[in-house]
Design a protein around this motif. Structure first.
Motif, PDB file in Angstrom:
ATOM      1  N   VAL A 151      10.166  30.296   0.658  1.00  0.00           N
ATOM      2  CA  VAL A 151      11.245  30.711  -0.232  1.00  0.00           C
ATOM      3  C   VAL A 151      12.022  31.835   0.445  1.00  0.00           C
ATOM      4  CG1 VAL A 151      11.843  31.650  -2.490  1.00  0.00           C
ATOM      5  CG2 VAL A 151       9.872  30.134  -2.257  1.00  0.00           C
ATOM      6  N   VAL A 152      13.341  31.706   0.476  1.00  0.00           N
ATOM      7  CA  VAL A 152      14.186  32.793   0.954  1.00  0.00           C
ATOM      8  C   VAL A 152      14.438  33.697  -0.250  1.00  0.00           C
ATOM      9  CG1 VAL A 152      16.373  33.431   2.034  1.00  0.00           C
ATOM     10  CG2 VAL A 152      15.260  31.266   2.652  1.00  0.00           C
ATOM     11  N   ASP A 153      13.608  34.720  -0.397  1.00  0.00           N
ATOM     12  CA  ASP A 153      13.732  35.616  -1.546  1.00  0.00           C
ATOM     13  C   ASP A 153      14.991  36.461  -1.476  1.00  0.00           C
ATOM     14  OD1 ASP A 153      11.560  34.969  -3.147  1.00  0.00           O
ATOM     15  OD2 ASP A 153      10.186  36.250  -2.035  1.00  0.00           O
ATOM     16  N   TRP A 154      15.384  36.808  -0.261  1.00  0.00           N
ATOM     17  CA  TRP A 154      16.563  37.673  -0.095  1.00  0.00           C
ATOM     18  C   TRP A 154      17.136  37.480   1.301  1.00  0.00           C
ATOM     19  CZ3 TRP A 154      16.802  41.916   3.403  1.00  0.00           C
ATOM     20  CH2 TRP A 154      17.966  42.706   3.303  1.00  0.00           C
ATOM     21  N   ALA A 155      18.449  37.352   1.380  1.00  0.00           N
ATOM     22  CA  ALA A 155      19.150  37.305   2.664  1.00  0.00           C
ATOM     23  C   ALA A 155      20.334  38.255   2.563  1.00  0.00           C
ATOM     24  CB  ALA A 155      19.627  35.890   2.986  1.00  0.00           C
ATOM     25  N   ARG A 156      20.400  39.179   3.480  1.00  0.00           N
ATOM     26  CA  ARG A 156      21.421  40.229   3.403  1.00  0.00           C
ATOM     27  C   ARG A 156      22.836  39.645   3.377  1.00  0.00           C
ATOM     28  NH1 ARG A 156      21.098  45.489   4.125  1.00  0.00           N
ATOM     29  NH2 ARG A 156      19.020  45.356   5.059  1.00  0.00           N
ATOM     30  N   CYS A 157      23.085  38.669   4.217  1.00  0.00           N
ATOM     31  CA  CYS A 157      24.446  38.128   4.296  1.00  0.00           C
ATOM     32  C   CYS A 157      24.437  36.597   4.253  1.00  0.00           C
ATOM     33  CB  CYS A 157      25.160  38.629   5.543  1.00  0.00           C
ATOM     34  SG  CYS A 157      24.284  38.345   7.088  1.00  0.00           S
ATOM     35  N   GLY A 158      23.451  36.046   3.551  1.00  0.00           N
ATOM     36  CA  GLY A 158      23.360  34.592   3.423  1.00  0.00           C
ATOM     37  C   GLY A 158      22.888  34.198   2.040  1.00  0.00           C
ATOM     38  N   ARG A 159      22.622  32.922   1.872  1.00  0.00           N
ATOM     39  CA  ARG A 159      22.193  32.402   0.576  1.00  0.00           C
ATOM     40  C   ARG A 159      20.724  32.763   0.319  1.00  0.00           C
ATOM     41  NH1 ARG A 159      24.686  28.178   3.391  1.00  0.00           N
ATOM     42  NH2 ARG A 159      26.817  27.737   2.682  1.00  0.00           N
ATOM     43  N   SER A 160      20.421  33.132  -0.921  1.00  0.00           N
ATOM     44  CA  SER A 160      19.053  33.477  -1.316  1.00  0.00           C
ATOM     45  C   SER A 160      18.566  32.502  -2.377  1.00  0.00           C
ATOM     46  CB  SER A 160      18.995  34.906  -1.855  1.00  0.00           C
ATOM     47  OG  SER A 160      19.474  35.832  -0.914  1.00  0.00           O
ATOM     48  N   GLY A 161      17.257  32.567  -2.653  1.00  0.00           N
ATOM     49  CA  GLY A 161      16.699  31.736  -3.705  1.00  0.00           C
ATOM     50  C   GLY A 161      16.455  30.301  -3.300  1.00  0.00           C
ATOM     51  N   LEU A 162      16.425  30.025  -2.004  1.00  0.00           N
ATOM     52  CA  LEU A 162      16.228  28.673  -1.502  1.00  0.00           C
ATOM     53  C   LEU A 162      14.750  28.427  -1.213  1.00  0.00           C
ATOM     54  CD1 LEU A 162      19.055  28.871   1.177  1.00  0.00           C
ATOM     55  CD2 LEU A 162      19.292  27.999  -1.149  1.00  0.00           C
ATOM     56  N   THR A 163      14.304  27.203  -1.396  1.00  0.00           N
ATOM     57  CA  THR A 163      12.944  26.812  -1.026  1.00  0.00           C
ATOM     58  C   THR A 163      13.021  25.636  -0.062  1.00  0.00           C
ATOM     59  OG1 THR A 163      12.069  27.510  -3.174  1.00  0.00           O
ATOM     60  CG2 THR A 163      10.685  26.062  -1.833  1.00  0.00           C
ATOM     61  N   LEU A 164      12.369  25.776   1.092  1.00  0.00           N
ATOM     62  CA  LEU A 164      12.338  24.715   2.084  1.00  0.00           C
ATOM     63  C   LEU A 164      10.887  24.294   2.299  1.00  0.00           C
ATOM     64  CD1 LEU A 164      14.755  26.868   2.947  1.00  0.00           C
ATOM     65  CD2 LEU A 164      15.041  25.241   4.795  1.00  0.00           C
ATOM     66  N   TRP A 165      10.616  22.997   2.193  1.00  0.00           N
ATOM     67  CA  TRP A 165       9.253  22.498   2.287  1.00  0.00           C
ATOM     68  C   TRP A 165       8.952  22.009   3.695  1.00  0.00           C
ATOM     69  CZ3 TRP A 165       6.260  23.788  -1.587  1.00  0.00           C
ATOM     70  CH2 TRP A 165       6.851  24.051  -2.828  1.00  0.00           C
ATOM     71  N   ASP A 166       7.743  22.297   4.129  1.00  0.00           N
ATOM     72  CA  ASP A 166       7.310  21.914   5.478  1.00  0.00           C
ATOM     73  C   ASP A 166       6.669  20.526   5.447  1.00  0.00           C
ATOM     74  OD1 ASP A 166       6.450  22.041   8.189  1.00  0.00           O
ATOM     75  OD2 ASP A 166       4.464  22.674   7.497  1.00  0.00           O
ATOM     76  N   TYR A 202      22.854  30.169   6.152  1.00  0.00           N
ATOM     77  CA  TYR A 202      24.145  30.539   6.740  1.00  0.00           C
ATOM     78  C   TYR A 202      25.107  29.386   6.966  1.00  0.00           C
ATOM     79  CZ  TYR A 202      21.367  34.670   8.030  1.00  0.00           C
ATOM     80  OH  TYR A 202      20.552  35.777   8.016  1.00  0.00           O
ATOM     81  N   GLY A 203      24.603  28.149   6.920  1.00  0.00           N
ATOM     82  CA  GLY A 203      25.442  27.004   7.253  1.00  0.00           C
ATOM     83  C   GLY A 203      26.723  26.946   6.432  1.00  0.00           C
ATOM     84  N   GLY A 204      27.868  26.817   7.127  1.00  0.00           N
ATOM     85  CA  GLY A 204      29.151  26.701   6.454  1.00  0.00           C
ATOM     86  C   GLY A 204      29.785  28.000   6.018  1.00  0.00           C
ATOM     87  N   LEU A 205      29.075  29.116   6.172  1.00  0.00           N
ATOM     88  CA  LEU A 205      29.631  30.410   5.765  1.00  0.00           C
ATOM     89  C   LEU A 205      30.508  30.988   6.862  1.00  0.00           C
ATOM     90  CD1 LEU A 205      26.544  32.177   4.103  1.00  0.00           C
ATOM     91  CD2 LEU A 205      28.361  30.870   2.981  1.00  0.00           C
ATOM     92  N   THR A 206      31.634  31.541   6.471  1.00  0.00           N
ATOM     93  CA  THR A 206      32.487  32.257   7.412  1.00  0.00           C
ATOM     94  C   THR A 206      32.023  33.707   7.512  1.00  0.00           C
ATOM     95  OG1 THR A 206      34.040  32.964   5.705  1.00  0.00           O
ATOM     96  CG2 THR A 206      34.439  30.809   6.738  1.00  0.00           C
ATOM     97  N   VAL A 207      32.558  34.436   8.480  1.00  0.00           N
ATOM     98  CA  VAL A 207      32.236  35.858   8.600  1.00  0.00           C
ATOM     99  C   VAL A 207      32.620  36.582   7.316  1.00  0.00           C
ATOM    100  CG1 VAL A 207      32.782  37.988   9.822  1.00  0.00           C
ATOM    101  CG2 VAL A 207      32.471  35.862  11.103  1.00  0.00           C
ATOM    102  N   GLU A 208      33.751  36.191   6.736  1.00  0.00           N
ATOM    103  CA  GLU A 208      34.199  36.820   5.488  1.00  0.00           C
ATOM    104  C   GLU A 208      33.226  36.529   4.345  1.00  0.00           C
ATOM    105  OE1 GLU A 208      36.104  35.003   7.507  1.00  0.00           O
ATOM    106  OE2 GLU A 208      37.271  36.671   8.354  1.00  0.00           O
ATOM    107  N   ASP A 209      32.706  35.295   4.320  1.00  0.00           N
ATOM    108  CA  ASP A 209      31.718  34.938   3.289  1.00  0.00           C
ATOM    109  C   ASP A 209      30.471  35.812   3.413  1.00  0.00           C
ATOM    110  OD1 ASP A 209      33.278  32.866   2.258  1.00  0.00           O
ATOM    111  OD2 ASP A 209      32.402  31.370   3.612  1.00  0.00           O
TER     112      ASP A 209
END
Length: 331
Positions: free
Chosen positions: A222-237, A254-261
């Motif tokens: 789980v991505v609990d927190w990302a400073r400059c990206g999307r949070s709350g994601l779960t990726l299964w192995d 980070y995929g698809g995010l611009t520097v401004e995003d």
């Protein structure tokens, strides 16, 4: 043409032609003194937490190599087969791996020019926990007049580690543990092996916090927190060894995010937190408190006074408290 370190222009002195304007000559010879910064993914300044045996070290083995491992748990050899490249040990002396001063000294001595791409701290628990235990024992034995001062070695060790490890600009992975226990009312609780205060201090060196979860026999992150990206994601192995997981996390966050995003996300105020620890860390990072201990005490006091019935109520109260403090004189 002979290069001479004198002025600019095209005048001659003693038969030697002076250089043309310095920046023009540099461009002609392609000897740019600085490299142009390229847009790229943020350095992996990550922390990962999970229960013992949940695969945190195996995850670490999927980070970029060559890597140097601060093997404080003395078990990384068990997962080395999963590393794609070279693994370097900090020291053959086991005690060096749990001593903050020795860690800093050895990194200072060996990192420059090593080609290391990742520093793994496995685990932070094994470095910090003995300092906490010593402080508690000294306090219980009455050896400290100032009980709070007993924890100063822990705070200094944490600061020394952060400065020493993050100063080289390589990827980092801080590993620590989840543990189950009982609270004062005999209710089952889950806590971390690193205190709320230390995690708040650690956050200045992080841009992502990960948590290992298990469900129906599967493991995920789980991505609990990302400073400059999307949070709350779960990726299964689905590989059994986290193969390719760091890259998948980056793509998801980070995929698809611009520097401004990314800047917008970094500057935004959260509406909720995954835990009280995350809430305290955020408040401390805003600059609303003198230190992490101050932030923790303020959070506990607010909760005790307002008695929120739900986590969402507490998050609203805390965000409002931090904003109010920021509008007053700076701490």
């Amino acid at each position: 043409m002979q290069l001479v370190p004198v002025g600019v222009g095209t005048k001659k002195r003693r038969g030697v032609e002076r250089l043309p304007t310095s920046h023009r000559l540099i461009e002609e010879l392609h000897l740019m003194p600085f490299q142009k910064m390229q847009t790229k993914l943020p350095t992996r300044q990550w922390a990962i937490v999970g229960h013992p045996g949940s695969g945190k070290s195996t995850f670490a083995a999927q980070m970029q190599s060559p890597m140097v491992v601060i093997d404080a748990d003395h078990r990384f050899a068990e997962v080395m087969r999963h590393v794609a490249g070279d693994v370097f040990s900090l020291s053959d002396n086991a005690s060096d791996n749990v001593d903050a001063e020795r860690i800093a000294a050895l990194l200072r001595q060996n990192m420059v020019g090593s080609g290391v791409r990742t520093v793994v701290i496995d685990s932070l628990t094994a470095i910090i926990a003995p300092l906490v235990t010593a402080a508690v024992m000294d306090n219980d034995a009455g050896r400290n007049k100032n009980r709070a001062a007993a924890f100063k070695p822990k705070a200094l060790a944490m600061r020394l580690l952060q400065d020493a490890i993050t100063g080289y600009g390589v990827d980092t992975l801080w590993v620590y543990h989840l543990r189950n226990g009982m609270d004062a009312k005999a209710q089952a609780i889950e806590s971390t092996s690193i205190s709320t205060v230390e995690l708040a201090r650690l956050r200045r060196s992080l841009n992502m916090q990960l948590r290992v979860v298990e469900q129906s026999g599967k493991r995920g992150v789980v991505v609990d927190w990302a400073r400059c990206g999307r949070s709350g994601l779960t990726l299964w192995d689905d590989t059994g060894c986290w193969k390719g997981m760091p890259e998948r996390i980056e793509q998801a966050a980070y995929g698809g995010l611009t520097v401004e995003d990314m800047e917008r996300i970094a500057d935004s105020t959260p509406t909720s937190f995954v835990s009280a620890q995350a809430a305290v860390a955020w408040g401390f990072e805003q600059g609303a408190f003198n230190d992490a201990v101050h932030a923790q005490n303020a959070y506990d006091k607010l909760k005790g006074e307002k008695l929120p019935k739900t986590s969402s109520e507490m998050w609203k109260l805390w965000i409002s408290e931090v904003r109010d403090r920021l509008q007053r004189e700076p701490v």
